[in-house]
Write a protein that holds these residues in place. Structure first.
Motif, PDB file in Angstrom:
ATOM      1  N   ILE A   9     -10.712   6.087  13.720  1.00 43.10           N
ATOM      2  CA  ILE A   9     -10.536   6.549  12.347  1.00 43.10           C
ATOM      3  C   ILE A   9     -10.546   5.367  11.377  1.00 43.10           C
ATOM      4  N   ALA A  10      -9.849   4.293  11.746  1.00 40.15           N
ATOM      5  CA  ALA A  10      -9.806   3.109  10.881  1.00 40.15           C
ATOM      6  C   ALA A  10     -11.205   2.546  10.665  1.00 40.15           C
ATOM      7  N   GLU A  11     -11.977   2.465  11.714  1.00 36.15           N
ATOM      8  CA  GLU A  11     -13.333   1.922  11.587  1.00 36.15           C
ATOM      9  C   GLU A  11     -14.217   2.821  10.730  1.00 36.15           C
ATOM     10  N   MET A  12     -14.041   4.145  10.842  1.00 40.10           N
ATOM     11  CA  MET A  12     -14.841   5.069  10.045  1.00 40.10           C
ATOM     12  C   MET A  12     -14.520   4.937   8.551  1.00 40.10           C
ATOM     13  N   ILE A  13     -13.272   4.562   8.230  1.00 36.08           N
ATOM     14  CA  ILE A  13     -12.895   4.341   6.834  1.00 36.08           C
ATOM     15  C   ILE A  13     -13.421   3.003   6.326  1.00 36.08           C
ATOM     16  N   GLY A  14     -13.690   2.091   7.254  1.00 40.18           N
ATOM     17  CA  GLY A  14     -14.162   0.764   6.875  1.00 40.18           C
ATOM     18  C   GLY A  14     -13.123  -0.307   7.099  1.00 40.18           C
ATOM     19  N   LEU A  15     -12.108  -0.020   7.936  1.00 38.78           N
ATOM     20  CA  LEU A  15     -11.048  -0.972   8.235  1.00 38.78           C
ATOM     21  C   LEU A  15     -11.246  -1.556   9.619  1.00 38.78           C
ATOM     22  N   ARG A  16     -10.584  -2.685   9.859  1.00 40.48           N
ATOM     23  CA  ARG A  16     -10.719  -3.338  11.164  1.00 40.48           C
ATOM     24  C   ARG A  16     -10.010  -2.529  12.241  1.00 40.48           C
ATOM     25  N   ASN A  17      -8.796  -2.102  11.988  1.00 42.52           N
ATOM     26  CA  ASN A  17      -8.047  -1.258  12.922  1.00 42.52           C
ATOM     27  C   ASN A  17      -6.951  -0.526  12.153  1.00 42.52           C
ATOM     28  N   GLU A  18      -6.164   0.271  12.884  1.00 46.92           N
ATOM     29  CA  GLU A  18      -5.160   1.118  12.224  1.00 46.92           C
ATOM     30  C   GLU A  18      -4.054   0.316  11.553  1.00 46.92           C
ATOM     31  N   SER A  19      -3.857  -0.938  11.940  1.00 46.69           N
ATOM     32  CA  SER A  19      -2.833  -1.754  11.297  1.00 46.69           C
ATOM     33  C   SER A  19      -3.201  -2.093   9.850  1.00 46.69           C
TER      34      SER A  19
END
Length: 694
Positions: free
Chosen positions: A266-276
């Motif tokens: 989910i984090a990657e789909m938003i454009g983030l490295r990870n959930e942190s």
């Protein structure tokens, strides 16, 4: 008989002979004894005589130093008539009465001066306490009139109530004509109050301490079968292992569909490295719809994300009950026909992983409700086989969801496998740029979006006129978000000084709470028979319910003190609505009417806190009593759980008497810094074997 003659010194008679002298002396002696007896009799039987003062007075003056002679001054009183003695008595009474009147007038004068100069505040508080006492008397009269004895102990409910959630009765709703999933709705108007104490299951055990209790719970504490554990459903339901006594949750599993991999995706789909990195993207609060057993929120907790689980009422195998047993936020709620009791623009993310919601049904009103709850710039995450539809029917349903989300200004960010993520617009002019007459329309300015207490679903887009329309990208990140800036405070009509004073007050009050609680919690309960010594910090509290949250100050004070807890901040419908402020601070909360049952299962919370709630509930006279409120608190509280009630002295004293009826271990502690309020601190006992009511 003639009264004997009493002679003075001048009346001494000298006899001529010794014989005559003896006769005279004998006669005088007899006459004197007879006179004494008469005087004594008159004195004793006189109704107005003051015995002790007269006796002392006469004793000092009746005998002469010559022995046979008597003093003239004493004679006038001894030999006086009853009229003389009566005059003496009246003189003494009048003197005493005059002294008392002078003393009373003097005291009244000084008391009046003191009132006018320094006691007006005490008069006000006394008047207010008299008013509260009157309210309590009226409550007692109401209980007496209904046949309830004030001193009668509350009985225990039958076994069928051990997992009972009031206001949710599917069979009763069907009998009343509800259908189309409305039978799952919360219906409190037909609910009969059960003023009895709900017992835990026969093999109930105190939950394990956090964080161990997050991943391991006792089977006997929840109503679930092995078949329900192993059955398919939400992916988080499959993250479980069952043995004879415990259920283990493998939230950190490395298997392909594990929660860790899923949240990372989910984090990657938003454009983030990870959930942190969710925090840096403005995400703090998440509404998890149909949450399984809370494993998604349990994993994100390590990243300082707060996930509220909601699901329909389930008689057994309940997602909400197991999630709460793990020490995670959850409550019973449904999207079927009513708005959820949260204000508009409340959450940074909505999550639905095979949650059982048909978003294409009811002409898209379920998606409109999801949009109402999302903050500007927030994310909607949906995992469902429908997103990879193959059949024409499912493809039609998917197209409806795709087109409808575009009409409400959601941007589809990404799609991978069965997971799709949308981002709500942060620009209000997006709605005006739609084609003329585009559905759904915008709600009017008069549309109340801040207090949606189980209202019917609306077919218009709400929140666009709100002064709280601030994108999550523009808000301060957690934990700075908890301290609202001056512009945000102005939205709620608050001054920075008022907000700062409230925060400091709660910091001080919490220190007082903890100094009173910690000795009894940590000295009596850090180790139970058969357990090893726990390593510090001992965390006996995890789930906390604040029944009258106001600005969320108690929640803030707990976090400032470094306590690993989560708080359900409840804003009563009978008071001012500061729930939007609480949600904007990065906390979770809900609107609720405390004359109705709270939407959760029994034995939900470790600590229940109520500051000023009893005073607030006085406005609900006639709808519910203090007994109704306290039996509901008992239902919500776990065995060995704690209750803190802070209110005015008369209300606390009545609450203490009622706590005794509920068999709580109660004690009253007066606040040193606020003499107008008292604390009632109670602990719910752990009953294992009792006689049940018929």
């Amino acid at each position: 008989m003639s009264r004997p003659l009493h002679r003075g010194v001048s009346g001494v008679r000298i006899p001529d002979s010794s014989h005559e002298l003896r006769d005279s002396q004998s006669k005088d002696k007899a006459e004197k004894e007879d006179s004494d007896r008469r005087a004594s009799s008159d004195h004793i039987h006189s109704p107005l005589a003051l015995r002790l003062p007269l006796r002392l007075f006469l004793a000092d003056n009746s005998q002469s130093k010559y022995g046979n002679s008597e003093n003239c001054f004493a004679d006038s009183f001894i030999a006086g008539t009853p009229r003389n003695r009566f005059k003496l008595t009246m003189l003494l009474l009048k003197s005493s009465l005059l002294f008392i009147v002078v003393l009373a007038l003097t005291g009244s004068f000084w008391w009046t001066i003191l009132i006018s100069s320094s006691s007006r505040g005490h008069i006000y508080h006394g008047y207010r306490r008299l008013q509260e006492k009157l309210v309590l008397d009226l409550l007692d009269i109401g209980e007496f009139s209904s046949g309830t004895s004030k001193f009668k102990e509350i009985e225990f409910c039958s076994q069928e109530f051990e997992n009972h959630v009031p206001c949710f009765n599917v069979s009763k709703n069907l009998a009343l004509g509800y259908s189309d999933d409305n039978e799952l709705d919360r219906q409190c108007e037909h609910e009969l109050k059960q003023n009895c104490l709900i017992l835990p299951p026969a093999k109930y055990k105190i939950p394990l301490r956090w964080p161990t209790g997050r991943d391991v719970i006792w089977v006997a504490n929840v109503k679930i079968t092995a078949q329900e554990v192993l059955s398919s459903g939400s992916l988080t339901k499959r993250m479980m292992m069952l043995d004879e006594e415990q259920i283990s949750f493998r939230s950190a599993s490395l298997m392909f569909d594990g929660v860790e991999d899923y949240s990372h995706q989910i984090a990657e789909m938003i454009g983030l490295r990870n959930e942190s990195n969710f925090i840096q993207a403005g995400v703090r609060t998440i509404l998890d719809i149909g949450c399984g057993y809370g494993s998604f929120g349990a994993h994100l907790f390590n990243s300082h994300l707060l996930t509220m689980c909601i699901a329909d009422y389930e008689p057994s195998g309940s997602q909400v009950q197991l999630t709460l047993e793990r020490g995670l936020p959850a409550m019973v709620a449904s999207f079927t026909s009513k708005q959820l009791p949260y204000p508009s623009l409340s959450f940074d993310m909505l999550h639905c992983a095979r949650c059982g919601i048909d978003w294409d049904q009811k002409d898209g009103t379920l998606l409109i409700e999801a949009d109402r709850l999302l903050k500007p710039g927030g994310y909607f995450v949906w995992t469902s086989p429908l997103s990879n539809a193959r059949s024409k029917e499912n493809q039609k349903r998917w197209n409806f969801v795709h087109d409808f989300t575009e009409n409400i200004c959601w941007e589809m960010l990404s799609q991978q496998d069965e997971t799709v993520i949308w981002k709500k617009t942060n620009k209000r002019n997006c709605y005006n740029s739609r084609n003329s007459g585009a559905a759904p329309p915008l709600c009017g300015k008069g549309y109340d979006v801040e207090s949606p207490y189980y209202r019917e679903l609306q077919n218009c887009i709400g929140g666009t006129h709100s002064s709280r329309w601030i994108s999550i990208d523009e808000r301060a990140t957690w934990p700075s978000r908890a301290n609202l800036n001056n512009k945000e405070l102005a939205t709620y009509g608050l001054q920075p000084e008022e907000f700062a004073e409230e925060s400091e007050t709660w910091r001080r009050v919490f220190r007082n709470y903890w100094s009173l609680l910690s000795p009894v919690i940590f000295s009596d309960h850090p180790k139970r028979p058969g357990e090893e010594d726990p390593s510090p910090p001992y965390n006996m509290l995890r789930n906390v319910l604040d029944m009258n949250a106001h600005f969320g100050g108690f929640n803030w004070a707990l976090l400032q003190a470094g306590k690993s807890v989560w708080v359900m901040n409840v804003v009563p419908t009978s008071g001012p609505n500061y729930l939007p402020l609480i949600q904007d601070r990065g906390f979770v909360g809900v609107l609720h009417d405390w004359c109705e049952a709270f939407p959760t299962y029994p034995r939900t919370y470790d600590l229940v806190h109520a500051a000023g709630l009893l005073s607030l509930q006085n406005s609900q006279l006639g709808r519910c009593t203090m007994l109704d409120l306290f039996t509901e608190i008992d239902r919500l509280l776990r065995p060995e759980g704690w209750i803190i009630i802070r209110d005015t002295a008369p209300l606390i004293e009545s609450a203490r008497a009622l706590a005794t009826r509920l068999k709580w271990d109660a004690r009253v502690v007066e606040l040193e810094s606020d003499n107008d309020h008292l604390l009632l601190i109670c602990q719910k006992p752990f009953f294992k074997t009792v006689k049940l009511i018929n």
